[in-house]
Design an enzyme around this catalytic site. Structure first.
Site, mmCIF file in Angstrom:
data_model
loop_
_atom_site.group_PDB
_atom_site.id
_atom_site.type_symbol
_atom_site.label_atom_id
_atom_site.label_comp_id
_atom_site.label_asym_id
_atom_site.label_seq_id
_atom_site.Cartn_x
_atom_site.Cartn_y
_atom_site.Cartn_z
ATOM 1 N N TYR A 33 0.829 -1.211 0.000
ATOM 2 C CA TYR A 33 0.000 0.000 0.000
ATOM 3 C C TYR A 33 0.855 1.249 0.000
ATOM 4 C CZ TYR A 33 0.890 0.858 4.985
ATOM 5 O OH TYR A 33 1.493 1.137 6.185
ATOM 6 N N ARG A 52 8.328 4.199 -4.552
ATOM 7 C CA ARG A 52 8.334 3.265 -3.416
ATOM 8 C C ARG A 52 7.280 2.189 -3.586
ATOM 9 N NH1 ARG A 52 7.491 5.687 2.528
ATOM 10 N NH2 ARG A 52 5.357 5.885 1.767
ATOM 11 N N ARG A 100 -7.370 -20.790 -1.075
ATOM 12 C CA ARG A 100 -6.367 -20.539 -0.041
ATOM 13 C C ARG A 100 -5.193 -21.514 -0.129
ATOM 14 N NH1 ARG A 100 -4.552 -21.861 4.908
ATOM 15 N NH2 ARG A 100 -3.843 -20.136 6.223
ATOM 16 N N HIS A 102 -0.723 -21.009 0.585
ATOM 17 C CA HIS A 102 0.311 -19.998 0.838
ATOM 18 C C HIS A 102 1.085 -19.636 -0.425
ATOM 19 C CE1 HIS A 102 -0.706 -21.176 4.865
ATOM 20 N NE2 HIS A 102 0.141 -20.320 5.391
ATOM 21 N N LYS A 147 6.414 -1.710 2.112
ATOM 22 C CA LYS A 147 5.192 -1.126 2.690
ATOM 23 C C LYS A 147 4.073 -2.140 2.488
ATOM 24 C CE LYS A 147 3.115 3.448 3.263
ATOM 25 N NZ LYS A 147 3.257 3.522 4.718
ATOM 26 N N GLU A 179 12.618 2.515 14.052
ATOM 27 C CA GLU A 179 11.630 3.526 13.677
ATOM 28 C C GLU A 179 10.415 3.419 14.599
ATOM 29 O OE1 GLU A 179 10.128 2.812 9.701
ATOM 30 O OE2 GLU A 179 9.937 0.660 10.073
ATOM 31 N N LEU A 203 11.228 1.494 7.114
ATOM 32 C CA LEU A 203 10.560 1.917 5.888
ATOM 33 C C LEU A 203 11.261 3.182 5.378
ATOM 34 C CD1 LEU A 203 7.951 1.225 4.167
ATOM 35 C CD2 LEU A 203 7.083 3.348 5.118
HETATM 36 N N1 PLP Z 1 7.758 3.894 9.018
HETATM 37 C C1 PLP Z 1 6.615 3.199 9.024
HETATM 38 C C2 PLP Z 1 6.588 1.845 9.657
HETATM 39 C C3 PLP Z 1 5.458 3.742 8.443
HETATM 40 O O1 PLP Z 1 4.303 3.029 8.436
HETATM 41 C C4 PLP Z 1 5.518 5.040 7.875
HETATM 42 C C5 PLP Z 1 4.324 5.655 7.273
HETATM 43 O O2 PLP Z 1 3.222 5.229 7.403
HETATM 44 C C6 PLP Z 1 6.718 5.733 7.911
HETATM 45 C C7 PLP Z 1 7.835 5.130 8.482
HETATM 46 C C8 PLP Z 1 6.818 7.116 7.325
HETATM 47 O O3 PLP Z 1 6.757 7.087 5.921
HETATM 48 P P1 PLP Z 1 6.232 8.346 5.090
HETATM 49 O O4 PLP Z 1 7.074 9.501 5.518
HETATM 50 O O5 PLP Z 1 6.477 7.960 3.681
HETATM 51 O O6 PLP Z 1 4.796 8.534 5.419
#
Ligand code: PLP
Length: 286
Positions: A33, A52, A100, A102, A147, A179, A203
């Site tokens: 997403y 991304r 279903r 995997h 993501k 993070e 991320l």
């Molecule tokens: N890290 C995670 C786990 C996230 O889910 C997000 C955004 O939802 C971010 C960092 C920040 O990313 P962005 O600046 O692209 O929104």
């Protein structure tokens, strides 16, 4: 949430959008997403979000179902069909509907979904006072750079923060900062901004990039380097960044004040730079 969504080639009211229960997004969380902020009806950093998005598809071997031009049109259509100048556009692609199992189905059409919500950026109070955060061990998987819609660990971690009355969780893995549950984390020590490097454990945030570009352009001392947990715990400032949080100061960690316990001078500078940058970009796009 706003009214008109996109599902597999059609725009429709949200209540008419349905997916089969065997969708692999529902069964396995097998999807990716994006969330794109929209200011004054203009998507912010759309190209970067699409880069991304494509990488996330590649990382999970999912067919990228639309061209960048089609995604761009779709995003603009969603913005145009929904109320409010500032919106948050959510795009999701799953591996589609299949019996279903995997292992990936031999041939299946991805499910493509898009919706808009009102963009809710931090309140004035949160900007002026900062927000509380709690720390946690980062027990997520080794592909945090994807993501993915498989967000159970992030949900558990965010709920851990919510239960503690905190806005976000600051995570550490093997003694180093990673993070937040839905944000990147920065630390400031003695006037220098520190950011963990982009790797498989975080991320690659679009806002993270903007913050580092602004630091570079404005000669704010900054370093992209592994950040020790002990250095975060002793930091003068901690920030979280994301497309919806923008740049937000964390003023307590585990109930203890961060630095002076209020948003610090480097944060205030960056917050202003970020707001100015947004306005400039939006004017240029007009
Ligand atoms: N890290 C995670 C786990 C996230 O889910 C997000 C955004 O939802 C971010 C960092 C920040 O990313 P962005 O600046 O692209 O929104």
């Amino acid at each position: 949430m706003n009214d008109i969504v996109y599902l597999n080639g059609e725009f429709m009211p949200l209540e008419n959008a349905h997916i089969p229960v065997l969708d692999r997004g529902f069964i396995f969380g097998d999807g990716v997403y994006e969330v794109i902020p929209v200011y004054s009806r203009r998507p912010f950093r759309l190209q970067e979000h699409l880069v991304r998005f494509r990488r996330s598809h590649d990382a999970i071997r999912l067919q990228y179902p639309l061209s960048d031009m089609d995604w761009t049109r779709l995003v603009h259509d969603l913005v145009g069909r929904n109320p409010g100048d500032d919106q948050s556009i959510y795009l999701q692609v799953t591996r589609g509907v299949a019996k279903r199992d995997h292992a990936f189905p031999a041939s299946v059409k991805p499910t493509v979904f898009g919706m808009s919500s009102p963009l809710s950026t931090p309140s004035r109070q949160a900007i002026e006072n900062g927000v509380p955060a709690v720390s946690a061990v980062d027990y997520r998987w080794q592909k945090c750079d994807v993501k993915s819609t498989s967000l159970l660990a992030n949900c558990l971690l965010r709920q851990f923060a919510a239960d503690a009355g905190a806005a976000e969780v600051v995570m550490f893995r093997d003694g180093y900062l990673t993070e937040g549950s839905s944000s990147n984390v920065f630390a400031v020590r003695k006037g220098t901004l520190y950011a963990p490097p982009k790797n498989n454990l975080v991320l690659p945030g679009i806002t993270y990039d903007v913050v580092l570009e602004l630091a570079q352009a404005n000669k704010l001392p900054h370093e992209v380097t592994p950040v020790l947990e002990t250095d975060v715990r002793g930091a003068d400032e901690i920030w979280v960044t994301s497309s919806t949080k923008e740049v937000l100061a964390v003023t307590t960690l585990d109930g203890k004040p961060v630095g002076a316990g209020k948003p610090g001078p480097v944060f205030r500078r960056m917050h202003q730079l970020y707001q100015d940058f947004k306005r400039t970009i939006m004017r240029q796009a007009a």
